[in-house]
Design a protein around this motif. Sequence first.
Motif, PDB file in Angstrom:
ATOM      1  N   GLU A 133      13.641  -9.364   7.623  1.00 30.48           N
ATOM      2  CA  GLU A 133      12.927  -8.294   8.318  1.00 30.48           C
ATOM      3  C   GLU A 133      11.812  -7.827   7.397  1.00 30.48           C
ATOM      4  O   GLU A 133      11.956  -7.843   6.177  1.00 30.48           O
ATOM      5  CB  GLU A 133      13.892  -7.149   8.643  1.00 30.48           C
ATOM      6  N   GLY A 134      10.698  -7.398   7.963  1.00 27.21           N
ATOM      7  CA  GLY A 134       9.572  -7.010   7.117  1.00 27.21           C
ATOM      8  C   GLY A 134       9.815  -5.730   6.345  1.00 27.21           C
ATOM      9  O   GLY A 134       9.828  -5.714   5.114  1.00 27.21           O
ATOM     10  N   MET A 135      10.000  -4.612   7.082  1.00 23.09           N
ATOM     11  CA  MET A 135      10.283  -3.314   6.479  1.00 23.09           C
ATOM     12  C   MET A 135      11.337  -2.591   7.291  1.00 23.09           C
ATOM     13  O   MET A 135      11.377  -2.705   8.517  1.00 23.09           O
ATOM     14  CB  MET A 135       9.022  -2.435   6.426  1.00 23.09           C
ATOM     15  N   GLU A 136      12.168  -1.835   6.592  1.00 23.10           N
ATOM     16  CA  GLU A 136      13.107  -0.926   7.246  1.00 23.10           C
ATOM     17  C   GLU A 136      12.950   0.440   6.613  1.00 23.10           C
ATOM     18  O   GLU A 136      12.934   0.570   5.386  1.00 23.10           O
ATOM     19  CB  GLU A 136      14.543  -1.420   7.118  1.00 23.10           C
ATOM     20  N   ILE A 137      12.837   1.479   7.456  1.00 16.30           N
ATOM     21  CA  ILE A 137      12.507   2.814   6.972  1.00 16.30           C
ATOM     22  C   ILE A 137      13.485   3.824   7.559  1.00 16.30           C
ATOM     23  O   ILE A 137      13.639   3.928   8.777  1.00 16.30           O
ATOM     24  CB  ILE A 137      11.065   3.206   7.374  1.00 16.30           C
ATOM     25  N   SER A 138      14.137   4.602   6.687  1.00 11.76           N
ATOM     26  CA  SER A 138      15.006   5.690   7.151  1.00 11.76           C
ATOM     27  C   SER A 138      14.714   6.973   6.383  1.00 11.76           C
ATOM     28  O   SER A 138      15.597   7.817   6.219  1.00 11.76           O
ATOM     29  CB  SER A 138      16.478   5.303   7.010  1.00 11.76           C
ATOM     30  N   CYS A 139      13.486   7.106   5.905  1.00 11.57           N
ATOM     31  CA  CYS A 139      13.085   8.299   5.161  1.00 11.57           C
ATOM     32  C   CYS A 139      11.701   8.732   5.642  1.00 11.57           C
ATOM     33  O   CYS A 139      10.980   7.952   6.270  1.00 11.57           O
ATOM     34  CB  CYS A 139      13.098   8.037   3.655  1.00 11.57           C
ATOM     35  N   PRO A 140      11.274   9.950   5.338  1.00 11.66           N
ATOM     36  CA  PRO A 140      10.063  10.491   5.954  1.00 11.66           C
ATOM     37  C   PRO A 140       8.797  10.328   5.104  1.00 11.66           C
ATOM     38  O   PRO A 140       8.839  10.067   3.901  1.00 11.66           O
ATOM     39  CB  PRO A 140      10.405  11.975   6.089  1.00 11.66           C
ATOM     40  N   ASN A 141       7.668  10.491   5.805  1.00 13.19           N
ATOM     41  CA  ASN A 141       6.362  10.724   5.185  1.00 13.19           C
ATOM     42  C   ASN A 141       5.822   9.546   4.389  1.00 13.19           C
ATOM     43  O   ASN A 141       5.065   9.730   3.438  1.00 13.19           O
ATOM     44  CB  ASN A 141       6.419  11.971   4.285  1.00 13.19           C
ATOM     45  N   ASN A 142       6.175   8.347   4.781  1.00 11.30           N
ATOM     46  CA  ASN A 142       5.611   7.170   4.130  1.00 11.30           C
ATOM     47  C   ASN A 142       4.322   6.743   4.824  1.00 11.30           C
ATOM     48  O   ASN A 142       4.146   6.943   6.024  1.00 11.30           O
ATOM     49  CB  ASN A 142       6.622   6.024   4.163  1.00 11.30           C
ATOM     50  N   ILE A 143       3.434   6.123   4.075  1.00 11.88           N
ATOM     51  CA  ILE A 143       2.162   5.628   4.603  1.00 11.88           C
ATOM     52  C   ILE A 143       2.131   4.121   4.410  1.00 11.88           C
ATOM     53  O   ILE A 143       2.227   3.627   3.277  1.00 11.88           O
ATOM     54  CB  ILE A 143       0.968   6.293   3.899  1.00 11.88           C
ATOM     55  N   ILE A 144       1.999   3.385   5.511  1.00  8.02           N
ATOM     56  CA  ILE A 144       1.966   1.921   5.487  1.00  8.02           C
ATOM     57  C   ILE A 144       0.619   1.489   6.049  1.00  8.02           C
ATOM     58  O   ILE A 144       0.382   1.595   7.261  1.00  8.02           O
ATOM     59  CB  ILE A 144       3.142   1.323   6.302  1.00  8.02           C
ATOM     60  N   GLN A 145      -0.279   1.036   5.201  1.00 10.44           N
ATOM     61  CA  GLN A 145      -1.650   0.773   5.619  1.00 10.44           C
ATOM     62  C   GLN A 145      -2.178  -0.542   5.055  1.00 10.44           C
ATOM     63  O   GLN A 145      -1.896  -0.900   3.913  1.00 10.44           O
ATOM     64  CB  GLN A 145      -2.582   1.895   5.149  1.00 10.44           C
ATOM     65  N   GLY A 146      -2.955  -1.239   5.873  1.00 17.23           N
ATOM     66  CA  GLY A 146      -3.754  -2.361   5.404  1.00 17.23           C
ATOM     67  C   GLY A 146      -2.985  -3.600   5.024  1.00 17.23           C
ATOM     68  O   GLY A 146      -3.532  -4.501   4.393  1.00 17.23           O
ATOM     69  N   ASN A 147      -1.705  -3.701   5.413  1.00 10.76           N
ATOM     70  CA  ASN A 147      -0.869  -4.830   5.016  1.00 10.76           C
ATOM     71  C   ASN A 147      -0.887  -5.936   6.064  1.00 10.76           C
ATOM     72  O   ASN A 147      -1.224  -5.724   7.226  1.00 10.76           O
ATOM     73  CB  ASN A 147       0.569  -4.358   4.806  1.00 10.76           C
ATOM     74  N   TYR A 148      -0.497  -7.138   5.640  1.00 13.26           N
ATOM     75  CA  TYR A 148      -0.285  -8.260   6.541  1.00 13.26           C
ATOM     76  C   TYR A 148       1.225  -8.496   6.666  1.00 13.26           C
ATOM     77  O   TYR A 148       1.896  -8.788   5.666  1.00 13.26           O
ATOM     78  CB  TYR A 148      -0.944  -9.530   5.999  1.00 13.26           C
ATOM     79  N   PHE A 149       1.734  -8.392   7.884  1.00 13.40           N
ATOM     80  CA  PHE A 149       3.138  -8.669   8.157  1.00 13.40           C
ATOM     81  C   PHE A 149       3.237  -9.956   8.967  1.00 13.40           C
ATOM     82  O   PHE A 149       2.660 -10.061  10.051  1.00 13.40           O
ATOM     83  CB  PHE A 149       3.773  -7.524   8.959  1.00 13.40           C
ATOM     84  N   GLY A 150       3.972 -10.940   8.451  1.00 12.05           N
ATOM     85  CA  GLY A 150       4.257 -12.129   9.231  1.00 12.05           C
ATOM     86  C   GLY A 150       3.199 -13.204   9.195  1.00 12.05           C
ATOM     87  O   GLY A 150       3.204 -14.104  10.033  1.00 12.05           O
TER      88      GLY A 150
END
Length: 399
Positions: A133-150
């Motif tokens: 899996e690419g990312m798994e998130i269970s916490c707040p206020n993260n910034i995910i920008q400009g990435n290539y997934f897959g």
Amino acid sequence: MITNFSRYGISIQSNADNITIAGNWVGTDGSGTTSMGNSNSGINILGAYNLIGGTGTYDQNVIVNNGNEGINITNATSSNNSIIGNIIGLEPDGISGAGNSDVGIALLSSGSGSNIIGGTTVAERNIISMNFEGMEISCPNNIIQGNYFGTDTSGTLNFGQRSSDAIEIISGGNNNTIGGTATGAGNLIAFTKNNKHGVSIQGGTGNAVLGNDIHSNTGLGIDLGTSGVTSNDSGDGDSGANNLQNYPVLSTASGNTSQINITGTFNSVSGTLYRIEFFASSADDPSGYGEGERYLGFTNVTTDGSGNASINTTIAASVSNGEFVTATATDPFNNTSEFSATVIVAFEICDNGIDDDGDGLIDCLDPDCGTGSNIISGCITVNSCLLYTSDAADDLLCV
């Protein structure tokens, strides 16, 4: 090279803060041999304010073949970390690799939020591909920008996550930003397998999904909850992941190669301002509810006392006749909807006597016939009248 350790490749312990890890190969010697991985995660982070990677020539970490996550941030105090400029799941060449056994990047503790994954420049981009899996998130206020997934470093090859979603947000994942409105903030999210989604928001609210290019996923581009396409409800009073935000209902998409006019309707909470984003794709999603291969632009609408708003906007963007246009809606609290049902882009043909694009204007009376690529073979003005350059003898239209 950090390989074949019986636990983590690198472990940053609790209260170990402000550490930089850069320029390492974690789980690989660059040969493509998958047996070089560490038994647990490649990098395990329990501290805060740490930098993994960087923007310098030799700052990139390559993290692949590890027996658990590529990078795991899991402590209640492991917040404000930055992960930028890395390859997670592919080999150093960026065009091969077998991924990590589990998630590429896991942000899994309720207190481990406010992390930055990627950025708006090419140097800050992470490649997150071929993992379970690419990312798994269970916490707040993260910034995910400009990435290539897959995909690979070129953004074209299929290196989708092996089994699950590109990005999955679960309970506790509130107020995260995937993409954004700044230039370069959008992520490329593509090629998931096994009917999994580009962005799966299974829990949490306030998760903005903005300005991304999302395509070629076997599931939905964006899924709220776990039941596939969610029907709109009048007044948008339902609850759930991202409050099950309603999506727009598009009617037409017409224009030419330099601009597109999009019409439709929208219903949600009354008296509220919403950001409506538009996307184009060369192929429709099998569900009929599009993915968004290319971000086109946005408009803002405000719902009336009944929760209704009209959409009628023209965007300077390059589209092709026959492409598919879709839209999302985002409320003031950053709850983004799923993609809307698609409409097909229709260009006006300027000399056939038919309203091809459905805007009520035929041939040279349609402004689209005097702009963009149509102006050469379309219409010109003569004595305040419009005529076809290709058939002037019988097509004089005075307006």
